[in-house]
Structure formats: C-alpha cells, structure tokens
Motif scaffolding. Structure first.
Motif, PDB file in Angstrom:
ATOM      1  N   ARG A   1       0.843  -1.197   0.000  1.00 55.55           N
ATOM      2  CA  ARG A   1       0.000   0.000   0.000  1.00 55.55           C
ATOM      3  C   ARG A   1       0.870   1.235   0.000  1.00 55.55           C
ATOM      4  N   ARG A   2       0.318   2.330  -0.510  1.00 58.38           N
ATOM      5  CA  ARG A   2       0.975   3.621  -0.355  1.00 58.38           C
ATOM      6  C   ARG A   2       0.813   4.033   1.097  1.00 58.38           C
ATOM      7  N   LEU A   3       1.583   4.982   1.552  1.00 51.78           N
ATOM      8  CA  LEU A   3       1.544   5.373   2.964  1.00 51.78           C
ATOM      9  C   LEU A   3       0.202   5.943   3.383  1.00 51.78           C
ATOM     10  N   ASN A   4      -0.559   6.477   2.439  1.00 52.46           N
ATOM     11  CA  ASN A   4      -1.877   7.008   2.780  1.00 52.46           C
ATOM     12  C   ASN A   4      -2.964   5.946   2.706  1.00 52.46           C
TER      13      ASN A   4
ATOM     14  N   ASP B   1      10.757   0.401  -0.337  1.00 44.02           N
ATOM     15  CA  ASP B   1       9.509   0.912   0.264  1.00 44.02           C
ATOM     16  C   ASP B   1       9.674   2.382   0.653  1.00 44.02           C
ATOM     17  N   PHE B   2      10.792   2.703   1.289  1.00 44.41           N
ATOM     18  CA  PHE B   2      11.053   4.091   1.680  1.00 44.41           C
ATOM     19  C   PHE B   2      11.111   5.009   0.458  1.00 44.41           C
ATOM     20  N   LEU B   3      11.825   4.572  -0.571  1.00 51.59           N
ATOM     21  CA  LEU B   3      12.000   5.400  -1.760  1.00 51.59           C
ATOM     22  C   LEU B   3      10.694   5.603  -2.531  1.00 51.59           C
ATOM     23  N   CYS B   4       9.797   4.633  -2.451  1.00 50.84           N
ATOM     24  CA  CYS B   4       8.534   4.722  -3.196  1.00 50.84           C
ATOM     25  C   CYS B   4       7.358   5.182  -2.344  1.00 50.84           C
ATOM     26  N   GLY B   5       7.561   5.293  -1.042  1.00 49.94           N
ATOM     27  CA  GLY B   5       6.462   5.698  -0.176  1.00 49.94           C
ATOM     28  C   GLY B   5       5.406   4.610  -0.028  1.00 49.94           C
ATOM     29  N   THR B   6       5.866   3.368   0.117  1.00 51.39           N
ATOM     30  CA  THR B   6       4.943   2.241   0.275  1.00 51.39           C
ATOM     31  C   THR B   6       5.215   1.505   1.579  1.00 51.39           C
TER      32      THR B   6
ATOM     33  N   THR C   1      23.674  -4.795  -3.727  1.00 53.13           N
ATOM     34  CA  THR C   1      24.087  -5.063  -2.342  1.00 53.13           C
ATOM     35  C   THR C   1      24.038  -6.539  -1.953  1.00 53.13           C
ATOM     36  N   SER C   2      23.823  -7.397  -2.908  1.00 54.12           N
ATOM     37  CA  SER C   2      23.745  -8.843  -2.631  1.00 54.12           C
ATOM     38  C   SER C   2      22.733  -9.156  -1.527  1.00 54.12           C
ATOM     39  N   TRP C   3      21.569  -8.570  -1.615  1.00 54.00           N
ATOM     40  CA  TRP C   3      20.454  -8.797  -0.695  1.00 54.00           C
ATOM     41  C   TRP C   3      20.633  -8.131   0.666  1.00 54.00           C
ATOM     42  N   LEU C   4      21.795  -7.584   0.971  1.00 54.48           N
ATOM     43  CA  LEU C   4      22.022  -6.995   2.289  1.00 54.48           C
ATOM     44  C   LEU C   4      21.120  -5.789   2.550  1.00 54.48           C
ATOM     45  N   ILE C   5      20.708  -5.097   1.513  1.00 56.93           N
ATOM     46  CA  ILE C   5      19.875  -3.909   1.684  1.00 56.93           C
ATOM     47  C   ILE C   5      18.531  -4.257   2.322  1.00 56.93           C
ATOM     48  N   LEU C   6      18.103  -5.493   2.186  1.00 56.75           N
ATOM     49  CA  LEU C   6      16.817  -5.891   2.759  1.00 56.75           C
ATOM     50  C   LEU C   6      16.855  -5.941   4.281  1.00 56.75           C
ATOM     51  N   LEU C   7      18.060  -5.903   4.862  1.00 58.35           N
ATOM     52  CA  LEU C   7      18.183  -5.866   6.317  1.00 58.35           C
ATOM     53  C   LEU C   7      17.606  -4.575   6.899  1.00 58.35           C
ATOM     54  N   VAL C   8      17.418  -3.570   6.065  1.00 56.44           N
ATOM     55  CA  VAL C   8      16.810  -2.306   6.501  1.00 56.44           C
ATOM     56  C   VAL C   8      15.460  -2.585   7.177  1.00 56.44           C
ATOM     57  N   ALA C   9      14.741  -3.568   6.681  1.00 56.38           N
ATOM     58  CA  ALA C   9      13.413  -3.891   7.222  1.00 56.38           C
ATOM     59  C   ALA C   9      13.474  -4.368   8.669  1.00 56.38           C
ATOM     60  N   LEU C  10      14.608  -4.857   9.099  1.00 58.80           N
ATOM     61  CA  LEU C  10      14.724  -5.347  10.471  1.00 58.80           C
ATOM     62  C   LEU C  10      15.007  -4.233  11.474  1.00 58.80           C
ATOM     63  N   PHE C  11      15.343  -3.047  10.961  1.00 57.63           N
ATOM     64  CA  PHE C  11      15.746  -1.963  11.843  1.00 57.63           C
ATOM     65  C   PHE C  11      14.797  -0.768  11.841  1.00 57.63           C
ATOM     66  N   ASN C  12      13.564  -0.962  11.401  1.00 58.35           N
ATOM     67  CA  ASN C  12      12.566   0.097  11.514  1.00 58.35           C
ATOM     68  C   ASN C  12      11.245  -0.522  11.936  1.00 58.35           C
ATOM     69  N   SER C  13      10.450   0.217  12.648  1.00 59.44           N
ATOM     70  CA  SER C  13       9.251  -0.318  13.290  1.00 59.44           C
ATOM     71  C   SER C  13       8.179  -0.780  12.310  1.00 59.44           C
ATOM     72  N   LYS C  14       8.171  -0.240  11.108  1.00 54.01           N
ATOM     73  CA  LYS C  14       7.166  -0.617  10.105  1.00 54.01           C
ATOM     74  C   LYS C  14       7.672  -1.710   9.160  1.00 54.01           C
ATOM     75  N   HIS C  15       8.898  -2.175   9.358  1.00 49.70           N
ATOM     76  CA  HIS C  15       9.509  -3.238   8.550  1.00 49.70           C
ATOM     77  C   HIS C  15       9.538  -2.890   7.072  1.00 49.70           C
ATOM     78  N   ARG C  16       9.821  -1.622   6.774  1.00 52.88           N
ATOM     79  CA  ARG C  16       9.905  -1.170   5.390  1.00 52.88           C
ATOM     80  C   ARG C  16      11.328  -1.353   4.874  1.00 52.88           C
ATOM     81  N   THR C  17      11.438  -1.774   3.631  1.00 59.23           N
ATOM     82  CA  THR C  17      12.737  -1.932   2.998  1.00 59.23           C
ATOM     83  C   THR C  17      13.122  -0.622   2.299  1.00 59.23           C
TER      84      THR C  17
END
Length: 176
Positions: free
Chosen positions: A109-112, A154-159, A135-151
C-alpha cells in the motif's frame, strides 16, 4: 464490528497521518510477521517466475531453432522481463500483491492507504532489483531496523507492506 479487524483489499486506512504513514498502520496487527512473510512470499514468487520463464523457453524453443538462433536474443529479452512484469502487473493491479503475498495475506500500500498503481509498482520493482543486485540482498536488512519493517525500496517509493484480512476496516467504515 470491533476495532481489532484488519482491512480488506478493497478498504484502506486513511484516518490521520503520522510521519507520512497512516496512523491506522501503527496498529501492530498490520505489521506482525511482515519480514518473515515477505521472505516466504518472495520464495513463492521466485517459483512462479521460474515456471513462467521456463514456459516461455519451452514454447519458443522450436521457433528459435527454426530461425537458426536469430530469435534467441528476443526470447532472452522477454524472459528477462518476466520478473519485472510479474511484480509490476500484480502489485499495480486491483489487489496490490504478488501470488506469494496473496498466499501469505499481505499487500503493498501507499503510505496514505491507497493502492500503488502500475507506475509506482514499476518503479518499486525496478528499485527492488537494482538495490538487491548492488548489495547482494544486504539492503533488505533495513526492514529489520525500523518499526514498520519497510525496505529501502519501500522508503523510496512511499509504500508499506501490511497484513490484510477478510474483515471490514473500521477506519473505512467511519469515512464519509
């Protein structure tokens, strides 16, 4: 109807915004198990993409041989587009989820709260494949370090990826 219900794919939480994210998504039920579900969903999607790509390869084998290999670059190009088309068409469609996501009860979903549409789905898909390949999949670890589990994509697209249910959304019911 209790406030513990999750939205259907036809209803979205639009109530108020907190840091650009619908406050309805602050309910932990939208986010329970999302990282695990996303991984399993992607594994299902990889199988679906492989079946589609293999089907194209089998169907085009005879024409490629009869053309003495002249059609091979075209077929390889089409097969290379399968993952992009798969994700874009399914995430941008009426139910914003790939087959794996649908199986696990999650949607993009979009953020709205709106559905992403085909344009945003294409951008998100391209960003996913670019960031993962760089990044050889390492970038997906971003989802583990934010409360909404966004990758990152997701951040770049606003989803955001959320859990969905067959129950009605109380936020949608209270909308005019």
């Amino acid at each position: 109807m209790s406030s513990a219900q999750l939205p259907t794919s036809s209803s979205t939480p639009r109530a108020s915004q907190e840091n650009g994210v619908s406050q309805a998504y602050s309910d932990p039920r939208f986010l329970v198990g999302i990282p695990f579900k996303r991984v399993i969903a992607y594994l299902v999607d990889v199988i679906a993409i492989a079946v589609l790509a293999a089907s194209i390869a089998v169907i085009t084998f005879v024409p490629v041989v009869l053309s003495l290999g002249l059609l091979k670059p075209f077929v390889v190009g089409v097969i290379a587009l399968v993952p992009v088309l798969y994700h874009t068409l399914l995430i941008g469609g009426e139910r914003p989820a790939t087959l794996g996501m649908r199986l696990l009860g999650i949607e993009v979903r979009r953020l709205n709260g709106d559905k992403p549409g085909y344009g945003l789905a294409l951008i998100q898909t391209m960003l996913f494949y670019v960031t993962v390949s760089l990044t050889s999949w390492l970038i997906l670890l971003v989802a583990l370090f934010n409360s909404k589990h966004r990758t990152l994509h997701d951040f770049l697209c606003g989803t955001i990826v959320i859990n969905v249910s067959s129950h009605d959304d109380p936020a949608a019911a209270s909308r005019p």
